[in-house]
Write a protein that holds these residues in place. Structure first.
Motif, mmCIF file in Angstrom:
data_model
loop_
_atom_site.group_PDB
_atom_site.id
_atom_site.type_symbol
_atom_site.label_atom_id
_atom_site.label_comp_id
_atom_site.label_asym_id
_atom_site.label_seq_id
_atom_site.Cartn_x
_atom_site.Cartn_y
_atom_site.Cartn_z
ATOM 1 N N TYR A 35 0.848 -1.182 0.000
ATOM 2 C CA TYR A 35 0.000 0.000 0.000
ATOM 3 C C TYR A 35 0.892 1.244 0.000
ATOM 4 O O TYR A 35 2.047 1.211 0.418
ATOM 5 C CB TYR A 35 -0.899 0.044 1.251
ATOM 6 N N ARG A 36 0.310 2.334 -0.440
ATOM 7 C CA ARG A 36 1.000 3.620 -0.409
ATOM 8 C C ARG A 36 0.148 4.584 0.420
ATOM 9 O O ARG A 36 -1.084 4.598 0.307
ATOM 10 C CB ARG A 36 1.196 4.158 -1.824
ATOM 11 N N GLN A 37 0.824 5.383 1.224
ATOM 12 C CA GLN A 37 0.127 6.344 2.070
ATOM 13 C C GLN A 37 0.808 7.692 1.950
ATOM 14 O O GLN A 37 1.928 7.867 2.427
ATOM 15 C CB GLN A 37 0.104 5.867 3.516
ATOM 16 N N GLN A 41 -2.992 11.009 4.549
ATOM 17 C CA GLN A 41 -4.031 10.390 3.723
ATOM 18 C C GLN A 41 -4.275 8.936 4.124
ATOM 19 O O GLN A 41 -3.626 8.393 5.019
ATOM 20 C CB GLN A 41 -3.616 10.460 2.241
ATOM 21 N N GLU A 44 -3.629 3.548 -0.022
ATOM 22 C CA GLU A 44 -3.874 3.308 -1.437
ATOM 23 C C GLU A 44 -3.306 1.947 -1.817
ATOM 24 O O GLU A 44 -2.100 1.723 -1.720
ATOM 25 C CB GLU A 44 -3.213 4.408 -2.272
ATOM 26 N N GLY A 59 -3.729 -1.981 -8.650
ATOM 27 C CA GLY A 59 -3.532 -0.705 -7.983
ATOM 28 C C GLY A 59 -2.274 0.038 -8.367
ATOM 29 O O GLY A 59 -2.071 1.184 -7.951
ATOM 30 N N PRO A 61 0.048 2.512 -9.956
ATOM 31 C CA PRO A 61 -0.357 3.767 -10.605
ATOM 32 C C PRO A 61 0.222 3.986 -11.997
ATOM 33 O O PRO A 61 -0.338 4.767 -12.757
ATOM 34 C CB PRO A 61 0.128 4.833 -9.619
ATOM 35 N N SER B 3 -17.873 1.604 -1.476
ATOM 36 C CA SER B 3 -16.719 2.105 -0.734
ATOM 37 C C SER B 3 -16.946 1.945 0.744
ATOM 38 O O SER B 3 -18.042 1.672 1.209
ATOM 39 C CB SER B 3 -16.478 3.581 -1.060
ATOM 40 N N THR B 101 -10.568 -3.672 1.930
ATOM 41 C CA THR B 101 -10.739 -2.313 1.419
ATOM 42 C C THR B 101 -10.806 -1.379 2.607
ATOM 43 O O THR B 101 -11.612 -1.588 3.518
ATOM 44 C CB THR B 101 -12.018 -2.203 0.578
#
Lengths: 113, 112
Positions: A35-37, A41, A44, A59, A61, B3, B101
Motif C-alpha cells: 500500500y502507499r500512504q 491520507q 492506497e 492498484g 499507478p 466504498s 478495502t
C-alpha cells in the motif's frame, strides 16, 4: 520473523533514479500486500500476492511501478525513474492463507527530491 | 461506487471520556470487518475485528458494533487515554478472496 519487516525505513532519492523497497513478511503468511500512504491520507492499494497465483496489480499507478515476490516470501517493490509525486510511505502487510486481518510493517518513507 | 467511508475525519475528546468512531460501508456482501489504529510514524495496528454473523464484539476498552441493516460499523473506546490519539481506519473484506478495502481514516485527538 515475529513481524513484517521493511527496509529501508527511510529513503531519499533524486528525481529520475530507481528505488527498491523490501518487505519481509511473517513466516508462513501466504498473502502479501503493498500500500502507499501519502502524508495525512488513507491507504492506497498497490499490489497483492497470494501464494503462487498471479499477483493482482490493479492498484499500480503507472508502469514505472513493479513488484515481485521471490520464493513466496520476500517481496521487492521497484519504482523506476522516480517522480516527486512518488514521495509517500510505502506499507507492506501480510496475512495467512485462511484470511483474517493483515499485519503491517512500519513502512518505508520515500522522499524524492 | 462501493466504498468504505467515515463520517468524521477528526474527532476530539476529553481524556477519560468515551470515543465513538463511525464507518459506513456499502457492500452488503462484506463478511469481515476490522479496525486499525495508526500512530504517527508507524504502520497500522490491528485493534479488533468482527464477522458479519455478529453485531457486537468487545475487547479491552474497545467495542465494535456492526449494524448490517444500515451498513454501519463503529468503534467505541472507553475511558479514552492520551495514548489512544491516532488515526483509526476501518476495513472490510468482500468475498471472494482476502483483500481488505480501507476507509479514509479518522483522526482521534485526546485532550488532557
Amino acid at each position: 520473523g515475529a513481524g513484517v519487516s521493511q527496509s529501508p525505513s527511510n529513503k531519499v532519492t533524486e528525481k529520475g533514479k530507481d528505488v527498491e523497497l523490501r518487505c519481509d513478511p511473517i513466516s508462513g503468511h501466504t498473502a502479501l500486500y503493498w500500500y502507499r500512504q501519502s502524508l495525512g491520507q488513507g491507504l492506497e492499494f498497490l499490489i497483492y500476492f497470494q501464494g503462487n497465483s498471479a499477483p493482482d496489480k490493479s492498484g499500480l499507478p503507472s508502469d514505472r511501478f513493479s513488484a515481485e515476490r521471490t520464493g513466496g516470501s520476500v517481496s521487492t517493490l521497484t519504482i523506476q525513474r522516480t517522480q516527486q509525486e512518488d514521495s509517500a510511505v510505502y506499507l507492506c502487510a501480510s496475512s495467512p492463507m485462511e484470511g483474517g486481518g493483515y499485519t503491517f510493517g512500519s513502512g518505508t518513507r520515500l522522499t524524492v527530491v | 461506487g462501493e466504498s468504505v467511508g467515515l463520517h468524521l475525519p477528526t474527532l476530539s475528546v476529553q481524556e477519560g471520556d468515551n470515543s465513538i468512531i463511525n464507518c459506513a460501508y456499502s457492500n452488503s456482501a462484506s463478511d469481515y470487518f476490522i479496525w486499525y489504529k495508526q500512530e504517527s510514524g508507524k504502520g497500522p495496528q490491528f485493534i479488533i475485528d468482527i464477522r458479519s454473523n455478529m453485531d457486537k464484539r468487545q475487547g479491552q476498552r474497545v467495542t465494535v458494533l456492526l449494524n448490517k441493516t444500515v451498513k454501519h460499523l463503529s468503534l467505541q473506546i472507553a475511558a479514552t487515554q492520551p495514548g489512544d490519539s491516532a488515526v483509526y481506519f476501518c476495513a472490510e473484506k468482500r468475498p471472494p478472496g482476502n483483500m481488505l478495502t480501507f476507509g479514509g481514516g479518522t483522526r482521534l485527538m485526546v485532550k488532557p
